[in-house]
Design an enzyme around this catalytic site. Structure first.
Site, short mmCIF file in Angstrom:
data_model
loop_
_atom_site.label_atom_id
_atom_site.label_comp_id
_atom_site.label_asym_id
_atom_site.label_seq_id
_atom_site.Cartn_x
_atom_site.Cartn_y
_atom_site.Cartn_z
CB CYS A 1 37.74 31.73 38.10
SG CYS A 1 39.48 32.13 37.90
CD GLU B 1 39.43 35.77 37.68
OE1 GLU B 1 38.31 35.24 37.45
OE2 GLU B 1 40.29 35.24 38.39
CB VAL C 1 32.13 39.44 47.10
CG1 VAL C 1 33.14 40.31 47.86
CG2 VAL C 1 31.53 38.41 48.05
CE LYS D 1 38.76 39.21 54.34
NZ LYS D 1 38.58 37.75 54.19
CD GLU E 1 31.76 30.93 39.61
OE1 GLU E 1 32.95 30.93 39.25
OE2 GLU E 1 31.24 31.85 40.28
N GLY F 1 37.53 37.00 43.38
CA GLY F 1 36.55 36.34 44.23
C GLY F 1 35.22 36.24 43.51
CB SER F 2 31.86 35.45 44.74
OG SER F 2 31.44 36.50 45.59
CB THR F 3 29.97 37.69 40.19
OG1 THR F 3 30.86 37.04 39.28
CG2 THR F 3 29.27 38.83 39.48
#
Length: 547
Positions: free
Chosen positions: A331, A297, A273, A216, A429, A269-271
């Site tokens: 990142c 990560e 999520v 995905k 962030e 991706g984002s923390t």
């Protein structure tokens, strides 16, 4: 069936793919410019790929150029519930044949894909990354060519190491073995927009180890993903091994995570999520056939710590490259810096001079250092942080700060001077071209290290600039848990596969180190086998005999 998948054919250790410079007059520059023009002239369809077949749902989203958002590159079909179910079924159906191949046969596919990418499709992949992600030629070259090639070649080599590792000793009369099995079920790979190499690594690393995958990609990263999957299929990837399912994360994620056949999640991706995915897995834990492997990560608030002994030119170069290459959408990007008061006047002056010389614009103009941020949502979020700093009493914008989304999502490289080390942009962030600096008193170096360590929840990358070895050693000790990748006298970005395994801890992820054997170990499950050659036929032991 290859029961043990032991390494028989010895693959030599790979070397990192050499980078093209795209210097004026070079053939690679001419070839890349021609490919950019060709791909910009087309508007393609991007279908789902399920069980090796293209699937068109009729529900599409446009893929645009961030630096020219009126220009549509492609229309991408979106997966719905039916397609997700089909993809899970296809992955499970393909698993037995894929897992039963000798590991060398699987490896050959990915080595061939690496060679195809290094030669025939290098400029296509770089152009796709430049146009859809707004990367300049150099950033695309080190990402969608070199790093992606390295992931394929090095991961095959790491797999060989894993398969060849066997018990050191077998007692007389028996033979001990270890079989590294693929996980039981399918792996869900969720990939970001900002690195084509990460997009390619997350589904292929589990596949190399015999797993089948649902991929995905981010909607803003699907263009390059489409072309990479074509390369894998040309290299001989069997149908159903990697199934491409672009679509809404809110729909794809929950359906895949609810399946009892989920064997693992490979995520970047984002923390928030990732937190949500982990929570969902926990809620479904009793429904799975096995405990899913979770590798993530996520975010970063990466630092540059400057000691009074540092060289100013090196510091400024590290700050600019670390913070503003690819518009800070890494990142690992330098997002906060700590400058000693004695060096601040020189750092500020030289920083202003360098930033004033950077050009910003379309990726097709190779003189541009800065391009656009990825989309309107990112643009609005980044601009919000800049406006907050402009209005704050304890911070000021000292360079940049201008934003324009009329044609593309352009934000100037922006430097904020914070008078409070806990200022919002020192902690949160931003994921854009914004660097916040804090000036500390020279005699408070150690105290500032403690502030740095406690300021942000993230712990991905960080750097120390210093020519004082004792100060460097102190920083390494104090900041031991503040960064999974730590750099001495260098910017905190640019990890190279096989050289600096990448990943961080705390809120930055599970630190499973992409680009190393540690990551590959997550995608296999060991079975220990003992074969006894001379089998006992009596229950009596010698101690039971009378003397």
């Amino acid at each position: 069936m290859n029961l043990l998948n032991n390494a028989i054919v010895k693959i030599p250790a790979p070397i990192n793919e050499p980078q093209f410079s795209y210097a004026p007059g070079s053939p690679e520059k001419a070839a890349l410019k021609a490919e950019l023009a060709r791909m910009k002239s087309e508007r393609i369809e991007i279908p789902l790929v399920i069980g090796g077949k293209e699937v068109r749902t009729g529900k599409t989203l446009p893929v645009v150029q961030p630096h020219d958002h009126g220009h549509v590159l492609a229309d991408c079909h979106q997966a719905g519930a039916a397609e997700i179910e089909q993809a899970i079924a296809a992955a499970l159906a393909a698993k037995p044949a894929w897992a039963s191949l000798r590991w060398e046969e699987r490896a050959a596919i990915f080595l061939k894909a690496a060679d195809l990418l290094a030669d025939r499709y290098r400029f296509r992949m770089n152009a796709a990354t430049m146009l859809s992600a707004s990367k300049n030629a150099y950033q695309a070259e080190i990402d969608s060519a070199c790093e992606l090639i390295d992931f394929l070649r090095f991961n095959v080599y790491f797999a060989q190491q894993i398969y060849s590792e066997q018990p050191m000793h077998s007692s007389r009369g028996c033979w001990n073995m270890v079989q590294q099995r693929p996980l039981e079920g399918f792996v869900l790979a969720v990939t970001p927009f900002n690195f084509t190499a990460i997009g390619g690594n997350l589904p292929t690393a589990p596949a190399i180890m015999g797993n089948t995958v649902l991929w995905k990609p981010a909607s803003t990263g699907v263009y390059a993903a489409h072309f990479f999957l074509q390369i894998l299929m040309e290299a001989g990837l069997p149908a159903g091994v990697i199934n491409l399912i672009p679509g809404s994360g809110a729909q794809v994620g929950p359906m895949c995570l609810a399946s009892p056949h989920l064997a693992g999640v490979h995520f970047t991706g984002s923390t928030p999520v990732f937190h949500g995915m982990w929570k969902t897995v926990g809620e479904n834990i009793a429904n799975y056939k096995s405990y899913p492997r979770i590798v993530g990560e996520t975010g970063g608030k990466d630092f540059v710590m400057v000691h009074p002994s540092a060289k100013v030119k090196q510091v400024v170069t590290g700050l600019v490259r670390g913070a503003f290459e690819y518009q800070g959408q890494k990142c690992s990007a330098a997002s906060r810096g700590y400058i000693p008061k004695s060096l601040w006047p020189q750092v500020k002056e030289q920083l202003g001079t360098v930033l004033g010389g950077l050009k910003m614009g379309d990726v097709s103009d190779f003189t541009n250092f800065i391009n656009a941020v990825i989309d309107q949502k990112a643009f609005n979020s980044i601009r919000g942080y800049i406006e907050f700093a402009k209005q704050a009493a304890d911070a000021e914008v000292i360079f940049g700060g201008n934003c324009d989304d009329s044609k593309g999502y352009f934000i100037e490289p922006t430097v904020i001077l914070a008078h409070n080390p806990r200022f919002k942009t020192m902690e949160e962030e931003i994921f854009g071209p914004v660097l916040t600096l804090y000036v500390y008193e020279d005699d408070k170096f150690e105290e500032t290290l403690d502030i740095l360590d406690a300021t942000s929840p993230y712990a991905l990358t960080g750097a120390i600039f210093s020519t004082d070895r004792l100060a460097t050693s102190l920083a390494m000790t104090k900041l031991e848990n503040a960064a999974g990748n730590f750099y001495i006298n260098d910017k905190p970005t640019g990890a190279v596969v096989g050289q600096q395994p990448f990943g961080g801890g705390r809120a930055s992820g599970t630190n499973d180190k992409a680009g190393s054997v540690l990551n590959l170990l997550k995608w296999c499950s060991a079975r220990t086998i003992k074969e006894t050659f001379v089998t006992p036929e009596s229950v009596d032991y010698p101690f039971m005999l009378e003397s």
